[in-house]
Structures are given as structure tokens and as C-alpha cells.
Design a protein around this motif. Structure first.
Motif, short mmCIF file in Angstrom:
data_model
loop_
_atom_site.label_atom_id
_atom_site.label_comp_id
_atom_site.label_asym_id
_atom_site.label_seq_id
_atom_site.Cartn_x
_atom_site.Cartn_y
_atom_site.Cartn_z
N GLY A 159 18.07 38.11 -21.85
CA GLY A 159 18.77 36.84 -21.46
C GLY A 159 19.81 36.77 -22.10
N GLY A 160 20.10 37.39 -23.40
CA GLY A 160 21.49 36.99 -23.88
C GLY A 160 21.19 35.79 -25.01
N TYR A 161 22.25 34.82 -24.67
CA TYR A 161 21.92 33.72 -25.35
C TYR A 161 20.77 32.85 -25.05
CZ TYR A 161 26.65 34.40 -26.97
OH TYR A 161 27.88 34.96 -27.84
N GLU A 162 20.45 33.22 -23.81
CA GLU A 162 19.33 32.35 -23.12
C GLU A 162 17.87 32.92 -23.67
OE1 GLU A 162 17.84 29.39 -21.74
OE2 GLU A 162 19.90 29.54 -21.14
N THR A 163 17.51 32.47 -24.85
CA THR A 163 16.22 32.93 -25.56
C THR A 163 15.10 32.66 -24.84
OG1 THR A 163 16.16 30.90 -26.94
CG2 THR A 163 17.40 32.65 -27.73
N ALA A 164 15.07 31.63 -23.76
CA ALA A 164 13.79 31.39 -23.11
C ALA A 164 13.51 32.63 -22.19
CB ALA A 164 14.02 30.12 -22.39
N ILE A 165 14.22 33.41 -21.64
CA ILE A 165 14.13 34.62 -20.81
C ILE A 165 13.59 35.76 -21.56
CG2 ILE A 165 15.22 36.23 -19.54
CD1 ILE A 165 17.28 34.01 -18.76
N ALA A 166 12.32 36.14 -21.54
CA ALA A 166 11.83 37.39 -22.05
C ALA A 166 12.24 38.51 -21.51
CB ALA A 166 10.57 37.42 -21.68
N PRO A 167 12.38 39.65 -22.60
CA PRO A 167 13.26 40.81 -22.25
C PRO A 167 12.39 41.54 -21.29
CG PRO A 167 12.87 40.62 -24.58
CD PRO A 167 11.99 39.48 -24.13
N LYS A 168 13.07 42.48 -20.31
CA LYS A 168 12.33 42.98 -19.28
C LYS A 168 12.78 44.73 -19.65
CE LYS A 168 12.99 43.17 -14.45
NZ LYS A 168 13.48 42.63 -13.25
N PHE A 169 11.77 45.44 -19.56
CA PHE A 169 12.13 46.87 -19.79
C PHE A 169 12.28 47.47 -18.64
CE2 PHE A 169 9.18 45.27 -23.18
CZ PHE A 169 9.62 45.44 -24.18
N LEU A 170 13.49 48.21 -18.44
CA LEU A 170 13.89 48.94 -17.10
C LEU A 170 13.67 50.33 -16.98
CD1 LEU A 170 17.25 46.76 -16.66
CD2 LEU A 170 15.06 46.27 -15.74
N HIS A 171 13.95 51.00 -18.28
CA HIS A 171 13.77 52.32 -18.05
C HIS A 171 13.66 53.10 -19.64
CE1 HIS A 171 14.60 56.59 -17.06
NE2 HIS A 171 15.62 56.64 -17.92
N ALA A 172 12.57 53.97 -19.65
CA ALA A 172 12.34 54.49 -20.72
C ALA A 172 12.69 56.07 -20.33
CB ALA A 172 10.94 54.37 -21.26
N SER A 173 13.56 56.76 -21.32
CA SER A 173 13.83 58.30 -21.11
C SER A 173 12.62 59.03 -21.61
CB SER A 173 15.17 58.45 -21.72
OG SER A 173 14.96 58.75 -22.87
N PRO A 174 12.49 60.16 -21.01
CA PRO A 174 11.63 61.15 -21.70
C PRO A 174 12.07 61.63 -23.26
CG PRO A 174 12.43 62.18 -19.83
CD PRO A 174 13.08 60.77 -19.67
N PHE A 175 11.30 61.95 -24.13
CA PHE A 175 11.60 62.36 -25.36
C PHE A 175 12.47 63.61 -25.16
CE2 PHE A 175 8.55 59.81 -27.01
CZ PHE A 175 9.06 59.40 -28.26
N PHE A 176 13.60 63.61 -25.93
CA PHE A 176 14.69 64.80 -25.74
C PHE A 176 14.84 65.26 -27.11
CE2 PHE A 176 16.78 60.93 -25.20
CZ PHE A 176 17.77 61.11 -26.06
N ALA A 177 15.68 66.40 -27.41
CA ALA A 177 15.73 66.98 -28.58
C ALA A 177 16.78 65.98 -29.40
CB ALA A 177 16.17 68.38 -28.70
N LEU A 178 16.62 65.84 -30.47
CA LEU A 178 17.55 65.13 -31.43
C LEU A 178 18.80 65.86 -31.65
CD1 LEU A 178 18.30 62.45 -33.17
CD2 LEU A 178 17.08 63.49 -34.91
N ARG A 179 18.73 66.87 -32.01
CA ARG A 179 19.76 67.92 -32.19
C ARG A 179 19.94 68.93 -31.04
NH1 ARG A 179 17.13 66.53 -36.46
NH2 ARG A 179 18.08 65.70 -38.09
N PRO A 180 21.07 68.86 -30.10
CA PRO A 180 21.12 69.63 -28.98
C PRO A 180 20.85 71.03 -29.21
CG PRO A 180 23.33 68.39 -29.47
CD PRO A 180 22.29 68.08 -30.61
#
Length: 183
Positions: A159-180
């Protein structure tokens, strides 16, 4: 001889200065400032919200975490810190370009996700760009564990400045290699 300001002129100046101050305050993203409009019976206080008829209702936040060899996972961390704002940022804010670019890529990935599901975003351009950005952020972070091998990113809607709005989780990527080179 200099012009003397009459009481009527001074009154008009004070009225206009007050109207300008209330107008500026009422544009603040925090909705508590909307209370000023309660007394505006004639519509004299405009509602620009930065000139948008439908102002942005949320911000995207890009988080990441790193997994080590032993299965331990770090807490979620912001991939980029918010830029400190100054009064000059209203006119000139080149430091926010990078942040805005990453958030635009997040928005593109979310749009693709809504249109076609998880398979539509996997290995697409926004997904690859965000993985590269998160890798760089994690590798530069002194708190990334030395045995970190894989990482994951998460896009949230805030919600940015609007703290009454709870965060919403939209997308979690699968795990990927930290070093390409490890892929």
C-alpha cells in the motif's frame, strides 16, 4: 514612493496562500489529509493526486532470499532500498530511474502472470531480468552467506504510504542459481 499594500490586498494574499497550502496538503498520499475537504462545500480544493484521475493504489516491492548448502534460508530482504527523497526530487530525481525501471519490469511480469499463468512468465524476459538483478543484489549484499548457492525472488504489492493495506504476495520465483556459472 513604494506601493503600500492595503488591508484588502493583504486579505486576498492570505486567503490565496491558505488555499494553496490546503490544496498542497490535500494531495498527500496519506488519506488522513482528505479531512480538509470536509469543510469544502463549493469544491474549491482540487483532488489532483499528482494529476491522475485514478492514482496509483499500490507499490511493488521486490524481495529475495538466499539458500545455502545446508538447507538454511535467509530471511526475505529488499532487493533495492527506497531512494531518499528531498524537496528537489519533485523536479529532478535521476536516482529513482533504476528503481522505477525494476518496478516496471515487476509490473510487466505480473501482467504476464495474470494473462497466462506461471508458465507464461518462466524464463520470459521480465523473469530473466529480475533474476539477473536479484543475483547482483544478493552477491553485493554483505549479509549473503558465503555458502549461498540458490536464490529466489518475491514480488509483493504494498500500500506504499497507506499502512492500513496489508501486503499482497503476487509471485514467488522458483529457486535459481546464485552464480550463473553454476546453472
Amino acid at each position: 514612493m513604494p506601493h503600500r499594500i492595503t488591508p484588502g490586498e493583504r486579505g486576498v494574499q492570505l486567503l490565496l496562500a491558505g488555499w494553496l497550502a490546503v490544496t498542497v496538503l490535500s494531495q498527500h498520499p496519506q488519506r488522513s489529509f482528505d479531512a480538509l475537504r470536509r469543510y469544502d462545500k463549493v469544491g474549491a480544493i482540487p483532488n489532483w493526486r499528482f494529476f491522475a484521475p485514478f492514482p496509483i493504489q499500490h507499490d511493488y516491492v521486490l524481495l529475495y532470499r538466499v539458500a545455502g548448502d545446508g538447507g538454511q534460508v535467509t530471511p526475505w530482504r529488499r532487493a533495492m532500498e527506497r531512494q531518499k527523497r528531498s524537496w528537489s526530487s519533485v523536479v529532478w530525481s535521476p536516482g529513482r530511474r533504476g528503481e522505477k525501471s525494476v518496478l516496471a519490469v515487476c509490473a510487466e511480469l505480473v501482467t504476464d502472470l495474470l494473462a497466462g499463468g506461471q508458465e507464461a512468465v518462466r524464463d520470459g524476459v521480465p523473469d530473466r531480468m529480475l533474476r539477473a538483478f536479484v543475483r547482483q543484489a544478493a552477491l553485493m549484499d554483505p549479509e549473503t552467506p558465503a555458502d549461498g548457492r540458490r536464490c529466489q525472488f518475491l514480488i509483493c504489492e504494498s500500500g506504499g504510504y497507506e499502512t492500513a493495506i496489508a501486503p499482497k504476495f503476487l509471485h514467488a520465483s522458483p529457486f535459481f542459481a546464485l552464480r550463473p556459472e553454476a546453472e
